[in-house]
Write a protein that holds these residues in place. Sequence first.
Motif, PDB file in Angstrom:
ATOM      1  N   UNK A 377       0.829  -1.201   0.000  1.00  0.00           N
ATOM      2  CA  UNK A 377       0.000   0.000   0.000  1.00  0.00           C
ATOM      3  C   UNK A 377       0.870   1.260   0.000  1.00  0.00           C
ATOM      4  N   UNK A 378       2.055   1.192   0.611  1.00  0.00           N
ATOM      5  CA  UNK A 378       2.975   2.327   0.595  1.00  0.00           C
ATOM      6  C   UNK A 378       3.479   2.574  -0.831  1.00  0.00           C
ATOM      7  N   UNK A 379       3.770   1.488  -1.538  1.00  0.00           N
ATOM      8  CA  UNK A 379       4.228   1.616  -2.919  1.00  0.00           C
ATOM      9  C   UNK A 379       3.114   2.182  -3.806  1.00  0.00           C
ATOM     10  N   UNK A 380       1.879   1.774  -3.538  1.00  0.00           N
ATOM     11  CA  UNK A 380       0.748   2.332  -4.277  1.00  0.00           C
ATOM     12  C   UNK A 380       0.619   3.833  -4.022  1.00  0.00           C
ATOM     13  N   UNK A 382       3.033   5.876  -3.208  1.00  0.00           N
ATOM     14  CA  UNK A 382       4.126   6.550  -3.896  1.00  0.00           C
ATOM     15  C   UNK A 382       3.786   6.771  -5.368  1.00  0.00           C
ATOM     16  N   UNK A 383       3.207   5.745  -5.992  1.00  0.00           N
ATOM     17  CA  UNK A 383       2.811   5.864  -7.399  1.00  0.00           C
ATOM     18  C   UNK A 383       1.737   6.931  -7.568  1.00  0.00           C
ATOM     19  N   UNK A 384       0.768   6.951  -6.648  1.00  0.00           N
ATOM     20  CA  UNK A 384      -0.318   7.934  -6.732  1.00  0.00           C
ATOM     21  C   UNK A 384       0.207   9.350  -6.550  1.00  0.00           C
ATOM     22  N   UNK A 385       1.156   9.543  -5.658  1.00  0.00           N
ATOM     23  CA  UNK A 385       1.730  10.872  -5.438  1.00  0.00           C
ATOM     24  C   UNK A 385       2.499  11.354  -6.667  1.00  0.00           C
ATOM     25  N   UNK A 386       3.281  10.447  -7.221  1.00  0.00           N
ATOM     26  CA  UNK A 386       4.109  10.830  -8.364  1.00  0.00           C
ATOM     27  C   UNK A 386       3.249  11.115  -9.595  1.00  0.00           C
ATOM     28  N   UNK A 387       2.062  10.476  -9.634  1.00  0.00           N
ATOM     29  CA  UNK A 387       1.139  10.677 -10.760  1.00  0.00           C
ATOM     30  C   UNK A 387       0.123  11.785 -10.484  1.00  0.00           C
ATOM     31  N   UNK A 388       0.224  12.448  -9.337  1.00  0.00           N
ATOM     32  CA  UNK A 388      -0.717  13.498  -8.935  1.00  0.00           C
ATOM     33  C   UNK A 388      -2.153  12.986  -8.927  1.00  0.00           C
ATOM     34  N   UNK A 389      -2.337  11.728  -8.536  1.00  0.00           N
ATOM     35  CA  UNK A 389      -3.664  11.130  -8.448  1.00  0.00           C
ATOM     36  C   UNK A 389      -4.190  11.384  -7.037  1.00  0.00           C
ATOM     37  N   UNK A 390      -4.823  12.543  -6.870  1.00  0.00           N
ATOM     38  CA  UNK A 390      -5.238  12.974  -5.535  1.00  0.00           C
ATOM     39  C   UNK A 390      -6.310  12.060  -4.942  1.00  0.00           C
ATOM     40  N   UNK A 392      -6.791   8.907  -5.438  1.00  0.00           N
ATOM     41  CA  UNK A 392      -6.166   7.663  -5.009  1.00  0.00           C
ATOM     42  C   UNK A 392      -5.392   7.875  -3.711  1.00  0.00           C
ATOM     43  N   UNK A 393      -4.743   9.020  -3.588  1.00  0.00           N
ATOM     44  CA  UNK A 393      -4.012   9.317  -2.353  1.00  0.00           C
ATOM     45  C   UNK A 393      -4.966   9.373  -1.162  1.00  0.00           C
ATOM     46  N   UNK A 394      -6.109  10.022  -1.338  1.00  0.00           N
ATOM     47  CA  UNK A 394      -7.093  10.086  -0.255  1.00  0.00           C
ATOM     48  C   UNK A 394      -7.560   8.682   0.111  1.00  0.00           C
ATOM     49  N   UNK A 395      -7.812   7.866  -0.889  1.00  0.00           N
ATOM     50  CA  UNK A 395      -8.323   6.506  -0.676  1.00  0.00           C
ATOM     51  C   UNK A 395      -7.328   5.641   0.095  1.00  0.00           C
TER      52      UNK A 395
END
Length: 458
Positions: A377-380, A382-390, A392-395
Amino acid sequence: MRSQWVSERKNDKVRTQMHYAKKGIITKEMEYVAKIEDILPELVRSEVARGRMIIPANINHVSLEPMAIGIASKCKINANIGSSAIASDVEGEIEKVQVSQHYKADTAMDLSTGGDLDEIRKGVIANSKIPIGTVPIYQILHDVNNKIEDLSIDVMLDVLQRQAEQGVSYFTIHAGFLLSTMPKIAKRKMGIVSRGGSLMAAWMMHYHKENPFYTAFDDILDICAKYDVSLSLGDSLRPGCLADASDEAQLGELKVLGELTLRAWERDVQVMIEGPGHVPLNQIERNMKIQRELCHEAPFYILGPLVTDIAAGYDHISSAIGAAVGGWHGASMLCYVTPKEHLGLPNAADVREGIIAYKIAAHAADIARGRKGARDIDDEMSDARYAFDWEKQFELALDSERAREYHDETLPQDVFKEAEFCSMCGPKFCSYKITQNIMENSDELDRIIKENEAAQAV
């Protein structure tokens, strides 16, 4: 969910999870635990049989969703709730257990000392899908009008029977604090800080008799075996300050708890051991090791520990630091501390703060222990942050509501959920975006890499 499972076993003389595990039977509860822990059902069975894992699941709490506490399972957290003589309200405690479940506490302890205790517990269990634990001495004292001298073994066992019938899945029993230990307390800076421990001390000093929980331990086991109530053997002499950590009183009681563990296992009663409250950071690993040795690897359930005594108002942080280290070195469940620790009765908001602090600690411990999939989940994230997927980050955040709330304080409009920046760096200074722009210029990047490789070769 458990109604059918429990009904199918209604004619069995003993119905504890440990009893079935020792007989080589994998129960539905064990299968469920194996699925959510992503481990083999046979591993769950063998660990329960060995006493290294417990599944606290009173046969009368049929709405409970089974969970496991043990070194082979993920590190768990407990949330303490409960009324006091100053503030008692059934609806308030139901709200606290609902908050506890919403933020994914694994168990909750009803530590109520004021109001209609039976009604509070009834409401809490009815609204809970997680195991509920209690410290029965609180109701025992309540039922004798707070006159410790009126406490008798009969009253004590009556309360235990009543709570077991209601569906309590684990009891904290202060049975390891013996009369012979009293002189060791005089050497301490803070004496006894456990409420249950102090009450037992008062009773023993009044009657000059042995701890009634110790003398009636076999009767307690009868009740636990009948309803499959797990025992959380309480640390009456846990240190309440750094100065008292790892002292003779604490470790002496731990040795007695190890002896009681073997007695409980002989009766197929599941056991976990409660651990210290205030311990310097450098002593935590040693405490975890001593417990495993003295208590035969029974699951360790630790309160904090708090690593400093001066964090009043922030003890959820001080204790989460110690909890993460304790979990890393083998503790199976962490008992949360709220910001109100040492200051007052926590409300629903404090429960939320304590749970999230401890979810962080437990997750950090699972990562440190190298648990399968713990870091996924930490790796997920990191991917969401780098992709600016806000979204997904909240989720993925442990507290999704708080993550969204903080983001939206300055950028609340929906358009900013697609933005490639936040209010910290703005659109011009986002390191992610700058890095991405560099990486996208592949020709120039390849040239720099080749020049660097050539320079290193020379």
